[in-house]
Design a protein around this motif. Structure first.
Motif, PDB file in Angstrom:
ATOM      1  N   PHE A 249     -52.242 -32.142  85.548  1.00  0.00           N
ATOM      2  CA  PHE A 249     -51.393 -32.453  84.399  1.00  0.00           C
ATOM      3  C   PHE A 249     -50.278 -33.425  84.792  1.00  0.00           C
ATOM      4  O   PHE A 249     -50.022 -34.408  84.087  1.00  0.00           O
ATOM      5  N   TRP A 250     -49.621 -33.156  85.920  1.00  0.00           N
ATOM      6  CA  TRP A 250     -48.531 -34.029  86.337  1.00  0.00           C
ATOM      7  C   TRP A 250     -49.044 -35.385  86.798  1.00  0.00           C
ATOM      8  O   TRP A 250     -48.368 -36.403  86.633  1.00  0.00           O
ATOM      9  N   ILE A 251     -50.251 -35.423  87.346  1.00  0.00           N
ATOM     10  CA  ILE A 251     -50.865 -36.725  87.659  1.00  0.00           C
ATOM     11  C   ILE A 251     -51.089 -37.505  86.364  1.00  0.00           C
ATOM     12  O   ILE A 251     -50.834 -38.713  86.290  1.00  0.00           O
ATOM     13  N   PHE A 252     -51.562 -36.805  85.330  1.00  0.00           N
ATOM     14  CA  PHE A 252     -51.792 -37.439  84.034  1.00  0.00           C
ATOM     15  C   PHE A 252     -50.479 -37.976  83.452  1.00  0.00           C
ATOM     16  O   PHE A 252     -50.427 -39.095  82.923  1.00  0.00           O
ATOM     17  N   ALA A 253     -49.405 -37.191  83.538  1.00  0.00           N
ATOM     18  CA  ALA A 253     -48.106 -37.621  83.011  1.00  0.00           C
ATOM     19  C   ALA A 253     -47.597 -38.853  83.753  1.00  0.00           C
ATOM     20  O   ALA A 253     -47.112 -39.817  83.139  1.00  0.00           O
ATOM     21  N   ILE A 254     -47.722 -38.839  85.087  1.00  0.00           N
ATOM     22  CA  ILE A 254     -47.284 -39.989  85.886  1.00  0.00           C
ATOM     23  C   ILE A 254     -48.130 -41.212  85.562  1.00  0.00           C
ATOM     24  O   ILE A 254     -47.631 -42.337  85.462  1.00  0.00           O
ATOM     25  N   ASN A 255     -49.436 -40.987  85.363  1.00  0.00           N
ATOM     26  CA  ASN A 255     -50.343 -42.080  85.023  1.00  0.00           C
ATOM     27  C   ASN A 255     -49.972 -42.709  83.683  1.00  0.00           C
ATOM     28  O   ASN A 255     -50.034 -43.937  83.516  1.00  0.00           O
ATOM     29  N   ALA A 256     -49.567 -41.886  82.711  1.00  0.00           N
ATOM     30  CA  ALA A 256     -49.171 -42.404  81.404  1.00  0.00           C
ATOM     31  C   ALA A 256     -47.936 -43.295  81.533  1.00  0.00           C
ATOM     32  O   ALA A 256     -47.860 -44.367  80.916  1.00  0.00           O
ATOM     33  N   ILE A 257     -46.964 -42.854  82.330  1.00  0.00           N
ATOM     34  CA  ILE A 257     -45.759 -43.664  82.553  1.00  0.00           C
ATOM     35  C   ILE A 257     -46.119 -44.954  83.296  1.00  0.00           C
ATOM     36  O   ILE A 257     -45.600 -46.034  82.986  1.00  0.00           O
ATOM     37  N   PHE A 258     -47.022 -44.830  84.261  1.00  0.00           N
ATOM     38  CA  PHE A 258     -47.472 -45.987  85.029  1.00  0.00           C
ATOM     39  C   PHE A 258     -48.152 -47.010  84.122  1.00  0.00           C
ATOM     40  O   PHE A 258     -47.923 -48.223  84.240  1.00  0.00           O
ATOM     41  N   LEU A 259     -48.969 -46.536  83.181  1.00  0.00           N
ATOM     42  CA  LEU A 259     -49.621 -47.436  82.225  1.00  0.00           C
ATOM     43  C   LEU A 259     -48.579 -48.142  81.358  1.00  0.00           C
ATOM     44  O   LEU A 259     -48.737 -49.323  81.014  1.00  0.00           O
ATOM     45  N   GLY A 260     -47.520 -47.414  80.992  1.00  0.00           N
ATOM     46  CA  GLY A 260     -46.453 -48.042  80.223  1.00  0.00           C
ATOM     47  C   GLY A 260     -45.805 -49.179  80.982  1.00  0.00           C
ATOM     48  O   GLY A 260     -45.511 -50.241  80.411  1.00  0.00           O
ATOM     49  N   TRP A 261     -45.581 -48.980  82.280  1.00  0.00           N
ATOM     50  CA  TRP A 261     -44.998 -50.038  83.103  1.00  0.00           C
ATOM     51  C   TRP A 261     -45.960 -51.214  83.217  1.00  0.00           C
ATOM     52  O   TRP A 261     -45.544 -52.375  83.113  1.00  0.00           O
ATOM     53  N   LEU A 262     -47.246 -50.926  83.401  1.00  0.00           N
ATOM     54  CA  LEU A 262     -48.234 -51.994  83.523  1.00  0.00           C
ATOM     55  C   LEU A 262     -48.339 -52.810  82.238  1.00  0.00           C
ATOM     56  O   LEU A 262     -48.590 -54.014  82.275  1.00  0.00           O
ATOM     57  N   GLY A 263     -48.120 -52.140  81.090  1.00  0.00           N
ATOM     58  CA  GLY A 263     -48.165 -52.857  79.828  1.00  0.00           C
ATOM     59  C   GLY A 263     -47.073 -53.894  79.685  1.00  0.00           C
ATOM     60  O   GLY A 263     -47.204 -54.848  78.908  1.00  0.00           O
ATOM     61  N   SER A 264     -45.998 -53.734  80.443  1.00  0.00           N
ATOM     62  CA  SER A 264     -44.890 -54.700  80.392  1.00  0.00           C
ATOM     63  C   SER A 264     -45.063 -55.837  81.391  1.00  0.00           C
ATOM     64  O   SER A 264     -44.282 -56.786  81.392  1.00  0.00           O
ATOM     65  N   ARG A 265     -46.080 -55.729  82.257  1.00  0.00           N
ATOM     66  CA  ARG A 265     -46.326 -56.758  83.271  1.00  0.00           C
ATOM     67  C   ARG A 265     -47.267 -57.829  82.712  1.00  0.00           C
ATOM     68  O   ARG A 265     -48.060 -57.561  81.820  1.00  0.00           O
ATOM     69  N   PRO A 266     -47.226 -59.048  83.255  1.00  0.00           N
ATOM     70  CA  PRO A 266     -48.171 -60.096  82.811  1.00  0.00           C
ATOM     71  C   PRO A 266     -49.599 -59.744  83.200  1.00  0.00           C
ATOM     72  O   PRO A 266     -49.843 -59.073  84.208  1.00  0.00           O
ATOM     73  N   ALA A 267     -50.553 -60.170  82.400  1.00  0.00           N
ATOM     74  CA  ALA A 267     -51.968 -59.853  82.625  1.00  0.00           C
ATOM     75  C   ALA A 267     -52.551 -60.796  83.672  1.00  0.00           C
ATOM     76  O   ALA A 267     -53.437 -61.619  83.388  1.00  0.00           O
ATOM     77  N   GLU A 268     -52.068 -60.675  84.893  1.00  0.00           N
ATOM     78  CA  GLU A 268     -52.525 -61.530  85.980  1.00  0.00           C
ATOM     79  C   GLU A 268     -52.353 -60.804  87.303  1.00  0.00           C
ATOM     80  O   GLU A 268     -51.704 -59.755  87.371  1.00  0.00           O
ATOM     81  N   GLY A 269     -52.955 -61.358  88.350  1.00  0.00           N
ATOM     82  CA  GLY A 269     -52.847 -60.739  89.673  1.00  0.00           C
ATOM     83  C   GLY A 269     -53.525 -59.379  89.714  1.00  0.00           C
ATOM     84  O   GLY A 269     -54.626 -59.188  89.184  1.00  0.00           O
ATOM     85  N   ILE A 270     -52.833 -58.401  90.310  1.00  0.00           N
ATOM     86  CA  ILE A 270     -53.401 -57.077  90.505  1.00  0.00           C
ATOM     87  C   ILE A 270     -53.204 -56.168  89.291  1.00  0.00           C
ATOM     88  O   ILE A 270     -53.818 -55.105  89.182  1.00  0.00           O
TER      89      ILE A 270
END
Length: 418
Positions: A350-371
């Motif tokens: 569950f906590w991995i899932f919660a961290i993953n959701a926050i991580f996806l939010g951060w990735l959504g703010s990054r440019p769609a390039e590189g890694i």
């Protein structure tokens, strides 16, 4: 609303007269005064009341703002600026409404994660959960259309990008896009449509909220143990026990909200939206509001074709699928134990899932390039894997801790430890 026998007794002749003709005082008393709630509810259960308050704030501020807003592509941007400068307390109304949307989503995400943690979606509360997901979808539609109304650069190009998603669907995609736009490009008809829908949808949300609360009062609230109420000792009256706790949490939440409104009103927004919309000038990076970023990351994670499905349609299907899958959550979780408190292995996931959701939010703010696209793909795979693999399989093989015989036993055991 409550399925329990009413204990309301009118205290005067006038109240008896009203009660026999329109039992509204009885309904309020049975639903929010004498209604029994589990005695072990913690502060994680206060977000329902906070959400109700913020829905009222959004509707009231929205109605007043609509009185001064001009739904015209030529006048919209200036009308918002006039609200800020010339309308009495207009700046406060606008900042309350804009930041209220963000805090509404903060509260709803915490409310959802509380439901996931304590198994609030399991039988007999499946309809309660489904109604909650419908409210979430309506909130997302309302927020998106409201973001377009200031008619700044990010509003204009956000509408262009989001409505363009529908063209990914064969046959029906372009007619849907044309219907939303009112033409072939984002322009005045689009703004009129979005303004009308943004004004209407909050009242639809309020209607579904009534059904949501009704379903809650029929099945009763869950609690941190996941054990159902068995005796009157397991419960306390809603007032004053739950109302005092809700009031304290609401005041604390409002204090943070007020800090943003008065000291950081534009922190959660985008600076490009203070530039008038210009169809000839594309912003360097088009990003949605922060509460859409996890889904935006999943949309951009699909950069490859999947058989006959091209990458654009695949991304749109994944984005919509990430919400639709929540409707099936009560049947995907095979565990008989509701609360994660008694599921030691699942608690880690569950906590991995919660961290993953926050991580996806951060990735959504990054440019769609590189890694970043690769990381978004990994996060997306885990998001769906949590629902389609972890929940079904772990529910069958995990050995949970021993559940307390009753809510009262769990409360007394906790008190003894303290």
């Amino acid at each position: 609303m409550s399925s329990k026998p009413s204990t309301y007794i009118p205290t005067s002749g006038i109240m008896r007269w009203v009660d026999t003709r329109l039992p509204l005082p009885r309904l309020i008393s049975d639903s929010f005064v004498t209604y029994p709630v589990p005695r072990n509810l913690n502060y994680a259960y206060t977000f329902g009341g906070i959400l109700a308050l913020f829905l009222v704030i959004q509707i009231l501020t929205g109605v007043v703002l609509a009185m001064h807003y001009a739904a015209s592509s030529e006048l919209a941007f200036n009308s918002v600026e006039r609200i800020m400068r010339d309308v009495n307390w207009g700046w406060l109304l606008r900042y309350m409404h804009a930041n209220g949307a963000s805090f509404f989503f903060i509260a709803v995400y915490l409310h959802i994660f509380r439901g996931l943690y304590y198994g609030s979606y399991k039988a007999p509360r499946e309809i309660l959960w489904i109604l909650g997901v419908i409210i979430f979808l309506l909130m997302m539609a309302t927020a998106f259309m409201g973001y377009v109304l200031p008619w700044g650069q990010m509003s204009f190009w956000g509408a262009t990008v989001i409505t363009g998603f529908f063209t990914a669907f064969p046959v029906i995609g372009e007619p849907i896009q044309t219907l939303l736009l009112g033409g072939f490009a984002v322009d005045n008809p689009t703004l009129n449509r979005f303004f009308a829908l943004h004004y209407l949808l909050p009242f639809m949300i309020a209607g579904v909220v009534v059904l949501h609360v009704w379903a809650l009062h029929v099945t009763g609230q869950t609690n941190p143990t996941g054990v159902e109420v068995k005796t009157p000792k397991d419960t306390v009256p809603f007032t004053p026990y739950a109302t005092i706790k809700d009031a304290f949490a609401t005041v604390a939440f409002l204090a943070v909200f007020a800090y943003f409104v008065f000291y950081m009103p534009n922190y959660l927004g985008h600076p490009d939206n203070y530039i008038p919309a210009n169809s000839l000038s594309t912003p360097a990076e088009i990003v949605p509001e922060w509460y859409f970023l996890p889904f935006y990351a999943m949309l951009r994670a699909i950069t490859f074709n999947i058989g006959p499905i091209d990458s654009k349609l695949g991304g749109v299907l994944v984005m919509f699928g990430s919400i639709i899958i929540l409707f099936f959550l009560p049947w995907l979780d095979t565990s008989k134990v509701k609360s994660t408190t008694y599921r030691p292995i699942y608690k880690v996931f569950f906590w991995i899932f919660a961290i993953n959701a926050i991580f996806l939010g951060w990735l959504g703010s990054r440019p769609a390039e590189g890694i970043y696209p690769l990381l978004s793909l990994i996060g997306t795979i885990y998001y769906f894997g949590h629902f389609m693999i972890v929940l079904p399989v772990l529910g069958l093989i995990e050995k949970p801790k021993k559940l307390p015989a009753s809510i009262t036993e769990a409360v007394l055991a906790k008190s003894a430890k303290v």
